[in-house]
Design an enzyme around this catalytic site. Sequence first.
Site, short mmCIF file in Angstrom:
data_model
loop_
_atom_site.label_atom_id
_atom_site.label_comp_id
_atom_site.label_asym_id
_atom_site.label_seq_id
_atom_site.Cartn_x
_atom_site.Cartn_y
_atom_site.Cartn_z
CE LYS A 23 -4.03 0.00 2.14
NZ LYS A 23 -3.85 -1.28 2.74
NE ARG A 126 -7.02 2.04 3.76
CZ ARG A 126 -7.25 2.11 2.45
NH1 ARG A 126 -6.79 3.11 1.74
NH2 ARG A 126 -7.94 1.15 1.86
N GLY A 135 -7.91 -7.94 2.79
CA GLY A 135 -8.89 -8.19 3.83
C GLY A 135 -8.37 -8.90 5.05
CG MET A 137 -3.13 -7.72 8.37
SD MET A 137 -1.41 -7.25 8.08
CE MET A 137 -1.39 -6.97 6.33
NE ARG A 371 -5.52 -4.99 -3.03
CZ ARG A 371 -6.13 -5.11 -1.86
NH1 ARG A 371 -5.44 -5.01 -0.74
NH2 ARG A 371 -7.43 -5.35 -1.79
CG HIS A 487 0.85 -47.55 -4.37
ND1 HIS A 487 -0.49 -47.78 -4.65
CD2 HIS A 487 1.54 -48.08 -5.41
CE1 HIS A 487 -0.60 -48.43 -5.79
NE2 HIS A 487 0.62 -48.63 -6.28
NE ARG A 649 11.47 -49.00 -13.58
CZ ARG A 649 10.76 -48.46 -12.58
NH1 ARG A 649 11.28 -47.48 -11.86
NH2 ARG A 649 9.55 -48.89 -12.31
CB SER A 804 17.32 -41.01 -16.07
OG SER A 804 16.31 -40.13 -15.63
CG ASN A 808 10.31 -40.94 -6.57
OD1 ASN A 808 10.44 -39.72 -6.49
ND2 ASN A 808 9.37 -41.50 -7.31
CB CYS A 872 12.92 -40.41 -14.71
SG CYS A 872 13.95 -41.70 -13.99
CE1 TYR A 893 14.95 -37.68 -19.01
CE2 TYR A 893 16.95 -37.56 -20.33
CZ TYR A 893 16.07 -38.29 -19.54
OH TYR A 893 16.32 -39.62 -19.27
#
Length: 919
Positions: A23, A126, A135, A137, A371, A487, A649, A804, A808, A872, A893
């Site tokens: 502001k 303000r 909205g 504060m 804003r 999973h 794979r 690659s 995980n 991957c 990639y």
Amino acid sequence: MSKKYVYDFEEGDPKNKALFGGKGAGLALMTQAGLPVPPGFTITTDACRDFFQQRKQEIDEIVKQLEKGVPPQVRDELIKKLWGIIDTLSLPAGLMDEVREHMKKLEMKRGRKFGDKNNPLLVSVRSGAPVSMPGMMDTVLNLGLNDETVKGLAQQTNNERFAYDSYRRFLQLYGKIVLGIDDKKFDETLNKIKQKYNAKNDIDLDTNALKELVEEYKKIIREEKGEFIQDYWYQLEMAIKAVFRSWMNPRAIFYRIANKITPEIAGCTAVTVQSMVFGNMGMDSGTGVVFSRNVATGENEIYGEFLPNAQGEDVVAGIRTPMHISDLKERFPSLYQDLYKNLKMLEKVNKDVQDVEFTVEKGKLFFLQTRDAKMTPLARVKTAVDMAKEGILTKEEAILKVKPEHVLQLLYPKVDETSAPKPIAKGLAASPGAVYGQVVFDPDDAVEWAKRGKEVILVRVETKPDDVHGFYAAKGILTSRGGMTSHAAVVARGIGKTAVVGAEEIQIDYEKKEFRVNGVVIKEGDIITIDGNTGNVYLGKVPTVQPKVGGELQELLTWADQVRVLKVKANADVPEDARIAREYGAEGIGLLRIERMFRRPERLEKLRKVILSETTEERTAAMEELSEMIKKDFKEMLSIMDGLPVTIRLIDPPLHEFLPKPEELLRQIYEAKMSGASEDKIKDLEKLYKKVEALVEANPMMGHRGVRVGITFPEVYRGLTRAILEAQAELIKEGKNPIVQIMIPQVAIADEIKFVKEKAILPTAEEVQKKYEIKLNFKIGTMIETVRGAITADEIAKNVEFFSFGTNDLTQATFSFSRDDVENKFLPKYLELEILKNNPFEVIDEKGVGELVKIAVQKGRSVNPNIEIGVCGEHGGDPTSIEFFHKIGGIDYVSASPFRILVARLAAAHAAIKNKKSL
């Protein structure tokens, strides 16, 4: 020299939102641009930080407890304790001295005096955080009024009704915001006065009614907090404290949590003190909010509302129906033109759609705030593209305007919040979308019901690979256990199914085929709606909204493709994944998981025969039959991705996952004996049980899986290679261009690759080439998902053409975490205590896993500069992780689930643009 806390709008830096808040920065910009802005000054965020610093440790501790999402009763107690602490705090030393000096300047600019009985200056106080928190504060208007100055205001404006209307507004805001009195008390009193004077709206109240209302409001304050203090300087000091305090109100805290607004992004609020202009001086006055473009559709039309004879809070409160902004054009045509012209100027300067608050005082326009606007994802995309075409933004700036999550929100339906009932349960929002269906508890039932044309939601305590056919048949998945990378979550995201996981309130009874939650019983066949955007679960069919995406998204992504460095490929399980991936612009398949191909009953039976074979000859024969069965799947996948690389794979999971569980076999043996089955059948079951029991491992994820299967049973990898390469050969014969890459999983030792190549892949390739009389070109590579594999990537790179990162499993190996176990047990505590900043299965752990990735990339390229390197794991679709992979360099990639391809394309472009800017 003491710290400077207060700056006039003329001296504030419009670009420094961190110090002046959004502001304050906006008011500085508009003032310095010559727009009609009521003069004022900004108290910086530094003052707010220093205010809370006095008891920061105690405050931070309470906020941390609130961030846990505690029950309402606990929350209310914590807020009470928090505000009790804040009420003991004093404003930073010297702040009010600076405020008094700047108030003197304000008096000179306005020709009025603060607290003067005849010619009073009134101000608004303000909030203004560094990022937009609309909205969240608090604001106090008309400050400076008391029993004496209200008479001066009446004399000054020659409008007694207006003066007392302003006074009653001030008393209500001051009572609510500063003194913490329940707003209902004021509203109830207002309604009583309206009834007494037969007034439909507040603007219908005459002067006498308003005078009576003022006295009633003062009575409320006196009864709740003691006599209303008439000292206007005291009022100003208390209002500044109250606005600081509003940074710590519950809605502001929870807004920051929900929008991931960290202390680094916005650590506190600034305060603006601004001379009042009045929209409540009659029907030639009013207040409004306007956007420089339509924030719902993105159309280039100003969009907003105007409320005559009103002040700012009236629009928010909805006490009267406002006019559309187009009505302002008819009422004040020249004023509308000024508004439009300046609105578009602000949009051009700020390079974004603007959200502007304005007031009209006796026909004169004043700007109170500007804003960047909040808008729908659809509007965000359209406005970014349009503004680039109009020359307001560059294409790169337009790309950065659209966040990756905007793209996700465009692709999935949402619950229509305007008509949604209260949810019956809440879990983790694991995979986006909002779907309804009939509850089923068994994956086989899901398939059968779906075949009959029924829409179903699969409800499970938790899921396992054997359930995946039910995933594809169901519209959505709901589990009572599991985390964001369980999973159910991972598979659902991968196949684009809506999922809510870890809804712990749900008690599932498989035998009765029902679940219970908070006294509600939902039986098989009952309809529920699950919202994977929020984690909410609803009883019955809840209306959903399907966003429509125009051509702007495709145009924006084309621009993104032109600037990104990282290619984007897809992780896939079935042909449908490949079709979606190609449609969404994937540049190949970075990981084709073949395990889903074995789930059909006849194939699963054949694979089990391979696993349970006692001789090489028996295993080879079974594998040849299986190879022929799955070849057509490879053909279909390669055909869909014709001309693009497909990385396949070889079999990766522990073999026991494809076999019946020992306890299931024991049950079958028991039932066979009890039912008087033949001796031969019982012996066969007992023989199978012994074999399965022998294959069970203590830690299967670190056991006989991946390349280790290919070494102990090379005939398995030979059969898989045959199916892949024969599919490639047949497609070439048909005139197509299949590009094959064979990936060996779970490699830790370079000699593992050598063995599999020499004993399985290369001999089989020669056989296939002879059979089809054709020369095949294909690449052999590996997945880096073991710590040793990463550290010895130079040795591995000498033997492959690509590798690659399976992030995980690499994350599990690096932390010694079992993903499903840690997410259900201690990971939430680690995140709560900030031992971990992020879930490492969602966002790459840069210091640990990320460092291994860097080491492997550097080592791999040092011996094989032309090696292709990708990612991957699940992290390949996470924007933060993608930025990391871009920054470290050397990665070609990322590969993401099909429904995150668009996200990855945009995130890769963001990374390239940000990295270029930082150089």
